[in-house]
Scaffold this motif. Structure first.
Motif, mmCIF file in Angstrom:
data_model
loop_
_atom_site.group_PDB
_atom_site.id
_atom_site.type_symbol
_atom_site.label_atom_id
_atom_site.label_comp_id
_atom_site.label_asym_id
_atom_site.label_seq_id
_atom_site.Cartn_x
_atom_site.Cartn_y
_atom_site.Cartn_z
ATOM 1 N N VAL A 237 0.832 -1.113 -0.064
ATOM 2 C CA VAL A 237 -0.002 0.008 -0.035
ATOM 3 C C VAL A 237 0.711 1.208 -0.092
ATOM 4 C CG1 VAL A 237 -1.843 -1.163 1.573
ATOM 5 C CG2 VAL A 237 -0.236 0.219 2.532
ATOM 6 N N CYS A 238 0.367 2.398 -0.400
ATOM 7 C CA CYS A 238 1.005 3.736 -0.373
ATOM 8 C C CYS A 238 0.063 4.630 0.726
ATOM 9 C CB CYS A 238 1.155 4.450 -1.747
ATOM 10 S SG CYS A 238 1.919 5.819 -1.623
ATOM 11 N N VAL A 239 0.866 4.959 1.951
ATOM 12 C CA VAL A 239 0.268 5.591 2.747
ATOM 13 C C VAL A 239 0.968 6.796 3.325
ATOM 14 C CG1 VAL A 239 -1.341 3.935 3.617
ATOM 15 C CG2 VAL A 239 0.922 3.904 4.670
ATOM 16 N N PRO A 240 0.372 7.528 3.835
ATOM 17 C CA PRO A 240 1.487 8.828 4.434
ATOM 18 C C PRO A 240 2.048 8.208 5.583
ATOM 19 C CG PRO A 240 -0.813 9.591 4.223
ATOM 20 C CD PRO A 240 -0.982 8.248 4.037
ATOM 21 N N THR A 241 3.310 8.808 5.887
ATOM 22 C CA THR A 241 3.909 8.340 7.033
ATOM 23 C C THR A 241 3.161 8.897 8.402
ATOM 24 O OG1 THR A 241 5.076 10.453 6.939
ATOM 25 C CG2 THR A 241 6.283 8.568 5.957
ATOM 26 N N LEU A 242 2.276 9.455 8.500
ATOM 27 C CA LEU A 242 1.619 10.114 9.711
ATOM 28 C C LEU A 242 0.800 9.093 10.066
ATOM 29 C CD1 LEU A 242 -1.526 11.437 9.196
ATOM 30 C CD2 LEU A 242 0.037 13.077 7.798
ATOM 31 N N VAL A 243 0.150 8.195 8.862
ATOM 32 C CA VAL A 243 -0.486 7.051 9.376
ATOM 33 C C VAL A 243 0.052 5.653 9.687
ATOM 34 C CG1 VAL A 243 -2.331 5.529 8.602
ATOM 35 C CG2 VAL A 243 -2.463 8.103 7.890
ATOM 36 N N ALA A 244 1.438 5.288 8.849
ATOM 37 C CA ALA A 244 1.991 4.222 9.061
ATOM 38 C C ALA A 244 3.240 4.308 9.763
ATOM 39 C CB ALA A 244 2.511 3.677 7.488
ATOM 40 N N GLY A 245 3.719 5.490 10.324
ATOM 41 C CA GLY A 245 4.973 5.695 11.025
ATOM 42 C C GLY A 245 5.088 4.579 12.109
ATOM 43 N N GLU A 246 4.238 4.577 12.866
ATOM 44 C CA GLU A 246 4.366 3.848 14.298
ATOM 45 C C GLU A 246 4.600 2.377 14.022
ATOM 46 O OE1 GLU A 246 1.160 4.316 17.209
ATOM 47 O OE2 GLU A 246 1.909 6.583 17.468
ATOM 48 N N ALA A 247 3.826 1.880 12.864
ATOM 49 C CA ALA A 247 3.771 0.388 12.461
ATOM 50 C C ALA A 247 5.103 -0.003 11.773
ATOM 51 C CB ALA A 247 2.655 -0.006 11.613
#
Length: 315
Positions: A237-247
């Motif tokens: 997937v392509c997602v913003p780092t603000l959504v995926a950063g913790e994962a």
């Protein structure tokens, strides 16, 4: 007749092109809006609008006075805000439209601190991924990554929104890890459907760029759904780092093609130059800017761990 109140109502009808919407935003009955506009028209001696069952258009008289009336209303609101500033107690309501991906997981503490500093400001926060014109939507400000819908709106950039392709280590072990952007064609992709660039994706590496079109079996306007989709080992997937950063920091997701950067968008505060709540809006925007600087904390952590380059490619 409260002349200033009637002028403000005229401006709101002109901006929204609707008596009903103006009434909703002003929190009065539609009949009140109609009466105020009629009183102003009687005072001026001519119609301000041409009305039909479906269309509200400015008359020649309305067009002649709209700009001056808009500036007058804005100035009057500024004066009231300045008086409140002198008292040190800004008060009243502030309506803000914000992207879902921004507020979930990152906005709770910011709101708590803002309300602690300004307890008499009542926040009305509308959360969705819809692109709105703040005037038409009846909000003081829209926090969005999209360009302002009108040249009459002000857009203040707050912080960059970086995007990365990522997947779980389990998915990559089973299906292989892309080495070049064209390898993405061989994988099941999940993409956000609302980016201004649509299906066109441009990758940047060492001063060179490569543009391609991607056809994804999953398109959605929810970046949080994309993250959950990836965590189910379903694809890349392509997602913003603000959504995926913790994962990513936990190792649950791994950045794919880390050397190939995507351009970043800017999260901006979009608002009307003549906002009714200019002072309160200024306080709110400055609070966000202070909390999320040009390198927001979720990006700073990834850069520190060398999981993402520090340089920024801007759209």
């Amino acid at each position: 007749m409260d002349r200033l109140q009637n002028i403000e109502t005229f401006v709101r009808v002109a901006q929204t092109q609707s008596f009903a919407e103006a009434a909703r935003q002003l929190r009065v009955a539609k009949s009140v809006v109609t009466t105020r506009v009629r009183q102003l028209e009687d005072y001026l001696g001519g119609p301000l609008f041409h009305r039909s069952t479906r269309v509200v258009r400015l008359s020649e008289l309305g067009q002649a006075y709209l700009r001056d009336c808009t500036e007058l209303v804005g100035r009057a609101n500024d004066i009231v805000d300045q008086m409140r500033e002198v008292r040190g107690t800004p008060a009243g309501s502030l309506r803000v439209h914000a992207l879902t991906g921004l507020v979930l997981g990152h906005f709770g503490s910011l709101l708590r601190e803002f309300q602690a500093a300004y307890p008499e400001i009542r926040l009305d926060l509308i959360v969705s991924d819809a692109v709105v014109d703040p005037v038409q939507a009846g909000v003081d400000c829209a926090l969005q990554i999209f360009p302002a819908a009108s040249t009459e709106l002000i857009s203040r950039p707050l912080f960059p929104v970086r995007r990365v392709f990522c997947a779980t280590p389990k998915y990559l072990r089973a299906h292989g890890t892309p080495k070049e952007p064209r390898d993405l064609h061989e994988h099941r992709l999940g993409l956000y459907s609302g980016y201004p660039t649509r299906d066109r994706w441009t990758f940047h590496r060492e001063g060179q760029q490569f543009t391609m079109y991607l056809n994804a079996p999953l398109l959605t306007n929810s970046v949080h759904l994309l993250r959950e989709y990836a965590l189910e080992h379903a694809g890349i997937v392509c997602v913003p780092t603000l959504v995926a950063g913790e994962a990513i920091l936990r190792g649950d997701l791994k950045i794919v093609l880390p050397a190939h950067q995507l351009s970043s968008f800017w999260l901006s505060a979009v608002y009307a130059e003549t906002s009714r709540n200019a002072f309160k809006l200024k306080l709110f925007i400055e609070h966000i800017a202070a909390e999320f600087n040009r390198v927001p904390p979720w990006d700073a952590a990834l850069i520190e761990r060398k999981l993402m380059p520090q340089g920024l490619i801007e759209e």
